[in-house]
Write a protein that holds these residues in place. Sequence first.
Motif, PDB file in Angstrom:
ATOM      1  N   ILE A   4       0.857  -1.184   0.000  1.00 17.59           N
ATOM      2  CA  ILE A   4       0.000   0.000   0.000  1.00 17.59           C
ATOM      3  C   ILE A   4       0.892   1.232   0.000  1.00 17.59           C
ATOM      4  O   ILE A   4       2.074   1.161   0.316  1.00 17.59           O
ATOM      5  CB  ILE A   4      -0.937   0.037   1.228  1.00 17.59           C
ATOM      6  CG1 ILE A   4      -0.112   0.081   2.519  1.00 17.59           C
ATOM      7  CG2 ILE A   4      -1.911  -1.117   1.217  1.00 17.59           C
ATOM      8  CD1 ILE A   4      -0.912   0.412   3.745  1.00 17.59           C
ATOM      9  N   THR A   5       0.297   2.364  -0.326  1.00 19.84           N
ATOM     10  CA  THR A   5       1.051   3.611  -0.285  1.00 19.84           C
ATOM     11  C   THR A   5       0.978   4.194   1.120  1.00 19.84           C
ATOM     12  O   THR A   5       0.080   3.876   1.903  1.00 19.84           O
ATOM     13  CB  THR A   5       0.485   4.637  -1.282  1.00 19.84           C
ATOM     14  OG1 THR A   5      -0.839   4.990  -0.866  1.00 19.84           O
ATOM     15  CG2 THR A   5       0.469   4.083  -2.703  1.00 19.84           C
ATOM     16  N   ALA A   6       1.931   5.070   1.418  1.00 19.16           N
ATOM     17  CA  ALA A   6       1.924   5.753   2.705  1.00 19.16           C
ATOM     18  C   ALA A   6       0.662   6.593   2.855  1.00 19.16           C
ATOM     19  O   ALA A   6       0.105   6.704   3.952  1.00 19.16           O
ATOM     20  CB  ALA A   6       3.176   6.619   2.844  1.00 19.16           C
ATOM     21  N   THR A   7       0.173   7.142   1.759  1.00 18.17           N
ATOM     22  CA  THR A   7      -1.062   7.931   1.786  1.00 18.17           C
ATOM     23  C   THR A   7      -2.245   7.053   2.172  1.00 18.17           C
ATOM     24  O   THR A   7      -3.078   7.445   3.002  1.00 18.17           O
ATOM     25  CB  THR A   7      -1.307   8.592   0.414  1.00 18.17           C
ATOM     26  OG1 THR A   7      -0.187   9.412   0.097  1.00 18.17           O
ATOM     27  CG2 THR A   7      -2.570   9.424   0.420  1.00 18.17           C
ATOM     28  N   ALA A  10      -2.140   6.376   5.817  1.00 19.47           N
ATOM     29  CA  ALA A  10      -2.579   7.531   6.597  1.00 19.47           C
ATOM     30  C   ALA A  10      -4.098   7.671   6.577  1.00 19.47           C
ATOM     31  O   ALA A  10      -4.703   8.027   7.585  1.00 19.47           O
ATOM     32  CB  ALA A  10      -1.919   8.798   6.056  1.00 19.47           C
ATOM     33  N   ARG A  11      -4.706   7.362   5.458  1.00 22.68           N
ATOM     34  CA  ARG A  11      -6.161   7.514   5.322  1.00 22.68           C
ATOM     35  C   ARG A  11      -6.950   6.356   5.928  1.00 22.68           C
ATOM     36  O   ARG A  11      -8.094   6.533   6.326  1.00 22.68           O
ATOM     37  CB  ARG A  11      -6.528   7.649   3.844  1.00 22.68           C
ATOM     38  CG  ARG A  11      -6.076   8.942   3.239  1.00 22.68           C
ATOM     39  CD  ARG A  11      -6.461   9.026   1.787  1.00 22.68           C
ATOM     40  NE  ARG A  11      -6.015  10.284   1.210  1.00 22.68           N
ATOM     41  CZ  ARG A  11      -5.834  10.489  -0.075  1.00 22.68           C
ATOM     42  NH1 ARG A  11      -6.064   9.528  -0.950  1.00 22.68           N
ATOM     43  NH2 ARG A  11      -5.428  11.667  -0.508  1.00 22.68           N
ATOM     44  N   GLN A  12      -6.351   5.174   5.946  1.00 24.50           N
ATOM     45  CA  GLN A  12      -7.093   3.971   6.350  1.00 24.50           C
ATOM     46  C   GLN A  12      -6.349   3.174   7.423  1.00 24.50           C
ATOM     47  O   GLN A  12      -6.369   1.941   7.414  1.00 24.50           O
ATOM     48  CB  GLN A  12      -7.329   3.083   5.134  1.00 24.50           C
ATOM     49  CG  GLN A  12      -8.056   3.770   4.015  1.00 24.50           C
ATOM     50  CD  GLN A  12      -8.055   2.897   2.774  1.00 24.50           C
ATOM     51  OE1 GLN A  12      -7.797   1.699   2.828  1.00 24.50           O
ATOM     52  NE2 GLN A  12      -8.342   3.497   1.641  1.00 24.50           N
ATOM     53  N   THR A  13      -5.724   3.862   8.340  1.00 27.31           N
ATOM     54  CA  THR A  13      -4.898   3.178   9.336  1.00 27.31           C
ATOM     55  C   THR A  13      -5.660   2.085  10.074  1.00 27.31           C
ATOM     56  O   THR A  13      -5.188   0.950  10.185  1.00 27.31           O
ATOM     57  CB  THR A  13      -4.324   4.193  10.353  1.00 27.31           C
ATOM     58  OG1 THR A  13      -3.590   5.179   9.637  1.00 27.31           O
ATOM     59  CG2 THR A  13      -3.428   3.500  11.358  1.00 27.31           C
ATOM     60  N   ARG A  14      -6.833   2.398  10.590  1.00 27.55           N
ATOM     61  CA  ARG A  14      -7.593   1.417  11.361  1.00 27.55           C
ATOM     62  C   ARG A  14      -7.931   0.183  10.536  1.00 27.55           C
ATOM     63  O   ARG A  14      -7.728  -0.941  10.985  1.00 27.55           O
ATOM     64  CB  ARG A  14      -8.876   2.031  11.900  1.00 27.55           C
ATOM     65  CG  ARG A  14      -9.725   1.021  12.672  1.00 27.55           C
ATOM     66  CD  ARG A  14     -10.987   1.625  13.161  1.00 27.55           C
ATOM     67  NE  ARG A  14     -10.642   2.571  14.203  1.00 27.55           N
ATOM     68  CZ  ARG A  14     -11.408   2.861  15.216  1.00 27.55           C
ATOM     69  NH1 ARG A  14     -12.583   2.302  15.318  1.00 27.55           N
ATOM     70  NH2 ARG A  14     -11.027   3.720  16.134  1.00 27.55           N
ATOM     71  N   GLN A  15      -8.411   0.366   9.333  1.00 25.83           N
ATOM     72  CA  GLN A  15      -8.789  -0.770   8.488  1.00 25.83           C
ATOM     73  C   GLN A  15      -7.571  -1.634   8.146  1.00 25.83           C
ATOM     74  O   GLN A  15      -7.659  -2.859   8.128  1.00 25.83           O
ATOM     75  CB  GLN A  15      -9.474  -0.294   7.194  1.00 25.83           C
ATOM     76  CG  GLN A  15     -10.789   0.398   7.407  1.00 25.83           C
ATOM     77  CD  GLN A  15     -10.657   1.899   7.629  1.00 25.83           C
ATOM     78  OE1 GLN A  15      -9.583   2.405   7.994  1.00 25.83           O
ATOM     79  NE2 GLN A  15     -11.749   2.627   7.430  1.00 25.83           N
ATOM     80  N   ILE A  16      -6.463  -1.001   7.870  1.00 27.69           N
ATOM     81  CA  ILE A  16      -5.257  -1.751   7.510  1.00 27.69           C
ATOM     82  C   ILE A  16      -4.731  -2.531   8.707  1.00 27.69           C
ATOM     83  O   ILE A  16      -4.390  -3.709   8.595  1.00 27.69           O
ATOM     84  CB  ILE A  16      -4.189  -0.804   6.918  1.00 27.69           C
ATOM     85  CG1 ILE A  16      -4.679  -0.270   5.558  1.00 27.69           C
ATOM     86  CG2 ILE A  16      -2.849  -1.511   6.776  1.00 27.69           C
ATOM     87  CD1 ILE A  16      -3.901   0.888   5.017  1.00 27.69           C
ATOM     88  N   LEU A  17      -4.685  -1.899   9.878  1.00 25.13           N
ATOM     89  CA  LEU A  17      -4.236  -2.602  11.083  1.00 25.13           C
ATOM     90  C   LEU A  17      -5.176  -3.748  11.429  1.00 25.13           C
ATOM     91  O   LEU A  17      -4.728  -4.831  11.830  1.00 25.13           O
ATOM     92  CB  LEU A  17      -4.114  -1.631  12.254  1.00 25.13           C
ATOM     93  CG  LEU A  17      -2.993  -0.601  12.153  1.00 25.13           C
ATOM     94  CD1 LEU A  17      -3.040   0.345  13.342  1.00 25.13           C
ATOM     95  CD2 LEU A  17      -1.639  -1.265  12.044  1.00 25.13           C
ATOM     96  N   ASP A  18      -6.473  -3.526  11.271  1.00 24.16           N
ATOM     97  CA  ASP A  18      -7.440  -4.612  11.510  1.00 24.16           C
ATOM     98  C   ASP A  18      -7.195  -5.779  10.569  1.00 24.16           C
ATOM     99  O   ASP A  18      -7.245  -6.940  10.972  1.00 24.16           O
ATOM    100  CB  ASP A  18      -8.886  -4.109  11.353  1.00 24.16           C
ATOM    101  CG  ASP A  18      -9.332  -3.217  12.497  1.00 24.16           C
ATOM    102  OD1 ASP A  18      -8.634  -3.187  13.539  1.00 24.16           O
ATOM    103  OD2 ASP A  18     -10.368  -2.548  12.341  1.00 24.16           O
ATOM    104  N   ALA A  19      -6.908  -5.486   9.301  1.00 24.43           N
ATOM    105  CA  ALA A  19      -6.655  -6.547   8.323  1.00 24.43           C
ATOM    106  C   ALA A  19      -5.374  -7.310   8.657  1.00 24.43           C
ATOM    107  O   ALA A  19      -5.324  -8.540   8.548  1.00 24.43           O
ATOM    108  CB  ALA A  19      -6.568  -5.958   6.918  1.00 24.43           C
TER     109      ALA A  19
END
Length: 84
Positions: A4-7, A10-19
Amino acid sequence: MHTITATDLARQTRQILDAVARNGETVIIERNNTPVARLVPPEFIMTAAQALADLPTTLTPNQAQAWTDDSRADFNDAVRDPWA
């Protein structure tokens, strides 16, 4: 492993960490098409309760005493200074 990109991070931190937590998948973070970081799920750590879960739920008095004696075999009751 997905990237994923750093952007997006930054925009989807919670969803990415949950995944990452749910799927146990490593995620590579890129900035300007260059990998700069990696999100890795933690190693599994077994709690004491999990480690002892397969033991019988009750011990005979002799088994309980043997367990206690064995667990204290290398200790004494004296107070020790950990800095000495």
